[in-house]
Scaffold this motif. Structure first.
Motif, PDB file in Angstrom:
ATOM      1  N   SER A   1      -4.576  -4.586   4.077  1.00  0.00           N
ATOM      2  CA  SER A   1      -4.900  -3.397   4.865  1.00  0.00           C
ATOM      3  C   SER A   1      -6.363  -3.335   5.277  1.00  0.00           C
ATOM      4  O   SER A   1      -6.814  -2.312   5.786  1.00  0.00           O
TER       5      SER A   1
ATOM      6  N   GLU B   1       7.425  -3.426  11.005  1.00  0.00           N
ATOM      7  CA  GLU B   1       6.951  -3.031   9.675  1.00  0.00           C
ATOM      8  C   GLU B   1       5.448  -3.068   9.506  1.00  0.00           C
ATOM      9  O   GLU B   1       4.891  -2.378   8.662  1.00  0.00           O
ATOM     10  N   HIS B   2       4.743  -3.884  10.301  1.00  0.00           N
ATOM     11  CA  HIS B   2       3.332  -4.116  10.015  1.00  0.00           C
ATOM     12  C   HIS B   2       2.634  -4.594  11.287  1.00  0.00           C
ATOM     13  O   HIS B   2       3.216  -5.357  12.069  1.00  0.00           O
TER      14      HIS B   2
ATOM     15  N   PRO C   1       0.827  -1.220   0.000  1.00  0.00           N
ATOM     16  CA  PRO C   1       0.000   0.000   0.000  1.00  0.00           C
ATOM     17  C   PRO C   1       0.852   1.257   0.000  1.00  0.00           C
ATOM     18  O   PRO C   1       1.821   1.362   0.760  1.00  0.00           O
ATOM     19  N   ASP C   2       0.500   2.207  -0.853  1.00  0.00           N
ATOM     20  CA  ASP C   2       1.308   3.409  -1.084  1.00  0.00           C
ATOM     21  C   ASP C   2       0.466   4.647  -0.804  1.00  0.00           C
ATOM     22  O   ASP C   2      -0.693   4.718  -1.219  1.00  0.00           O
ATOM     23  N   ASN C   3       1.051   5.625  -0.121  1.00  0.00           N
ATOM     24  CA  ASN C   3       0.289   6.843   0.182  1.00  0.00           C
ATOM     25  C   ASN C   3       0.069   7.714  -1.043  1.00  0.00           C
ATOM     26  O   ASN C   3      -0.711   8.655  -1.002  1.00  0.00           O
TER      27      ASN C   3
ATOM     28  N   LYS D   1      -8.163   0.351  11.790  1.00  0.00           N
ATOM     29  CA  LYS D   1      -7.583  -0.390  10.664  1.00  0.00           C
ATOM     30  C   LYS D   1      -8.326  -1.706  10.507  1.00  0.00           C
ATOM     31  O   LYS D   1      -9.533  -1.776  10.683  1.00  0.00           O
TER      32      LYS D   1
ATOM     33  N   ASP E   1      -5.947  -4.581  -1.721  1.00  0.00           N
ATOM     34  CA  ASP E   1      -6.214  -4.057  -0.372  1.00  0.00           C
ATOM     35  C   ASP E   1      -6.628  -5.100   0.663  1.00  0.00           C
ATOM     36  O   ASP E   1      -7.215  -4.749   1.685  1.00  0.00           O
TER      37      ASP E   1
ATOM     38  N   SER F   1      -0.236   3.311  -6.507  1.00  0.00           N
ATOM     39  CA  SER F   1      -1.067   2.120  -6.304  1.00  0.00           C
ATOM     40  C   SER F   1      -1.765   1.737  -7.598  1.00  0.00           C
ATOM     41  O   SER F   1      -1.810   0.561  -7.968  1.00  0.00           O
TER      42      SER F   1
ATOM     43  N   TYR G   1      -5.550   3.471   5.753  1.00  0.00           N
ATOM     44  CA  TYR G   1      -4.686   4.248   6.639  1.00  0.00           C
ATOM     45  C   TYR G   1      -3.427   4.767   5.947  1.00  0.00           C
ATOM     46  O   TYR G   1      -2.805   5.728   6.394  1.00  0.00           O
ATOM     47  N   TYR G   2      -3.022   4.124   4.850  1.00  0.00           N
ATOM     48  CA  TYR G   2      -1.773   4.472   4.181  1.00  0.00           C
ATOM     49  C   TYR G   2      -1.929   5.694   3.273  1.00  0.00           C
ATOM     50  O   TYR G   2      -0.934   6.202   2.753  1.00  0.00           O
ATOM     51  N   GLN G   3      -3.177   6.144   3.039  1.00  0.00           N
ATOM     52  CA  GLN G   3      -3.436   7.318   2.201  1.00  0.00           C
ATOM     53  C   GLN G   3      -3.849   8.497   3.062  1.00  0.00           C
ATOM     54  O   GLN G   3      -4.350   8.327   4.167  1.00  0.00           O
TER      55      GLN G   3
END
Length: 562
Positions: A192, A288-289, A43-45, A453, A189, A50, A93-95
């Motif tokens: 996430s 990391e997660h 996942p990329d902000n 989340k 997704d 994405s 959450y990543y955006q």
């Protein structure tokens, strides 16, 4: 297969088995998985990133299906903005925003034409293309594909593609064509929160095409009619920076206590091993997660005139308390590597009046948390002892200098408890901790515990359903190990979304590869498991769509009338 041999000499099972072992089929699947794993789908902000990575993965899948697979309609399935109003929606959450415009899933839709239809026996297959951090590129060693996503879950995407290729081969050789709809879903997704599958599940017109959903995750070919639940937490601690870390480690122990109580209370016939795991994945700049056990925590202890030998003695006291509770993983041999789960628990280096303490854990999927070491939990036990000898301001996370400290992780649970009860119990533990140490932490702000989340509820379907019996017969035909007794999957996945939305449909989680490798630094799937996973899915499709019975799979095609 020797081109001089005619297909009529073989049964459908023999034909599919033989083709799954050909060099060409193996190469197609291997090349596709390597291509998919080269694309970073964490996942990329930046939404455009994405979109670009998802589109690249979908293009690779589409190209392979168009060239080799069972004919069908390929189409992008845009993410439905209506997911935001659904109880299973998870804020991305990543955006910075919740905008999914331009993003989509991929669907391959097969509908039988000019063959006897088997109404009411349509099937859907679902696998996800997104992965977790950290990314590492693919490589092949010892007939095994390594790379982020190799088992979770791009290998499962490839297994679906492989199943459709095998069904096309069967059609060409025998004119046997599946007699019901097949909907193959490649979604985004999942890691996430599941918004990709949620979007597809809301397409009720599409859902009319399938009555059984196979959610394809790495299960070593075993079948699971139930999933344990999981909820991610985020604890933000602000205020006096000197006290944040001590409170965080005390919160870890409080949440661990809560998790142990939930586990002790859990009882379900499909979960005899009680896979109720607490996972603490991130503290400050370490981890990391939320659903990956933390592998390392670096601490700096500043103390004048304290010998490293004395400090080491204190560390050992806390470590013994930890291993007495959780076991000593340096004495547990990993079944895959043949080496101890962890080489050593910590490193301690003295530099002037500063002592650098590195605490080691074993990073891995939350579903294996009970078998692994969490560096965060281990640190919490060690720090409980150290705080008896050192002030909170003398101990800090190395390299961390933010205004607030954030702790993140997850809690697994069974259908014994509702997700609402689990979050209430966790909140109560944090409230109790704050109240019991009000004076000590009065200069902290009120810690904020949230669950915005991933929030996957647990579910269970009938383990004795007709669909389960058919798929179990296929598994036995392939000599898949440990398929009985039937139990629930000790992890959580998108299966629960379809279980919520369609209580009348059968949900089965099944797929190649092992969860033991998911989310690890050596994520992998063997080429043999990949191709056998495709074969197992193809055979499942044939029996679930009532195209062939278990007995007919073994009948010679010439005697069967094709």
């Amino acid at each position: 297969m020797d081109k001089n041999l005619t297909s009529t000499r073989f049964s459908p099972f023999e034909l599919l088995l033989a083709h799954s072992q050909t060099k060409n089929f193996i190469t197609i699947l291997t090349d596709l998985l390597v291509e998919l794993c080269h694309v970073e789908t964490i996942p990329d902000n930046r939404k455009q990133n994405s979109i670009a990575s998802e589109e690249m993965v979908y293009s690779y899948i589409s190209e392979t299906l168009c060239k080799y697979g069972l004919s069908g309609e390929l189409r992008r399935h845009p993410i439905n903005p209506g997911i935001k109003n659904h109880q299973d929606y998870t804020i991305p959450y990543y955006q910075e925003d919740e905008d999914y415009s331009g993003r989509s899933n991929l669907i391959h839709f097969f509908r039988p034409v000019d063959v006897p239809s088997s109404k009411g026996h349509g099937i859907a297959l679902n696998a996800h293309i997104d992965t977790i951090a950290p990314y590492f590129p693919p490589y092949i060693m010892n007939e095994t594909i390594f790379g982020r996503g190799a088992s979770d879950d791009k290998g499962c995407c490839v297994a679906i593609v492989g199943a459709l290729i095998l069904l096309e081969h069967l059609r060409r050789e025998t004119n046997i064509i599946p007699r019901a709809d097949i909907v193959s879903m490649f979604v985004t997704d999942e890691e996430s929160g599941g918004n990709g599958s949620l979007s597809i599940s809301l397409d009720e017109e599409l859902a009319k095409s399938y009555d059984t959903i196979m959610v394809v995750e790495s299960t070593e070919g075993r079948l699971f009619p139930a999933n344990r639940g999981a909820v991610w937490y985020r604890l933000e601690i602000c205020g006096n920076k000197q006290l944040q870390l001590k409170y965080a480690f005390m919160a870890v122990q409080a949440l661990e206590t809560c998790g142990m109580r939930l586990r002790n209370e859990s009882s379900h016939v499909l979960f005899p091993s009680k896979p109720v795991q607490s996972c603490h994945g991130i503290i400050g700049n370490y981890g990391e997660h939320p659903s990956r056990t933390c592998g390392k925590v670096d601490l700096v202890i500043v103390a004048d005139e304290v010998a490293v030998e004395s400090l080491q003695e204190y560390v050992e006291i806390g470590l013994r308390q930890y291993t007495d509770t959780y076991g000593d993983r340096t004495k547990v041999i990993d079944s895959e590597s043949g080496n101890p789960k962890i080489d050593h628990h910590y490193d301690l280096i003295e530099k002037g009046n500063a002592h650098y303490l590195t605490i080691w854990g074993t990073p891995g999927h939350m579903g294996k948390a009970l078998e692994n070491d969490s560096a965060i939990v281990k640190a919490a036990w060690i720090m409980e002892t150290l705080y008896k000898f050192f002030s909170p301001e003398s101990i800090q996370l190395k390299g961390y200098d933010e205004d607030c400290l954030v702790l993140e992780g997850g809690q697994g649970f069974l259908p014994t408890h509702s997700i609402e009860e689990v979050t209430q119990r966790m909140s109560a533990e944090i409230q109790k901790l704050t109240a019991n140490h009000q004076t000590e932490f009065e200069t902290l702000g009120i810690p904020v515990l949230s669950f915005n989340k991933l929030h996957n509820d647990a579910f269970a379907r009938n383990p004795d359903s007709e669909q389960m019996k058919l798929c179990l017969s296929v598994a036995k035909m392939l000599e898949i190990k440990n398929v009985e007794p039937v139990v629930g999957l000790p992890v959580s996945c998108d299966a629960r979304i379809f279980a919520h939305k369609y209580p009348q449909k059968q949900i089965i989680t099944i797929g190649p590869g092992s969860i033991a490798f998911a989310h690890t630094d050596f994520e992998q799937i063997s080429i043999k498991d990949l191709t056998q996973g495709a074969l197992q899915l193809a055979l499942n499709i044939l029996v679930l769509t009532r195209t062939l019975s278990i007995e007919e799979l073994r009948v010679k095609a010439k005697d069967f009338g094709y």
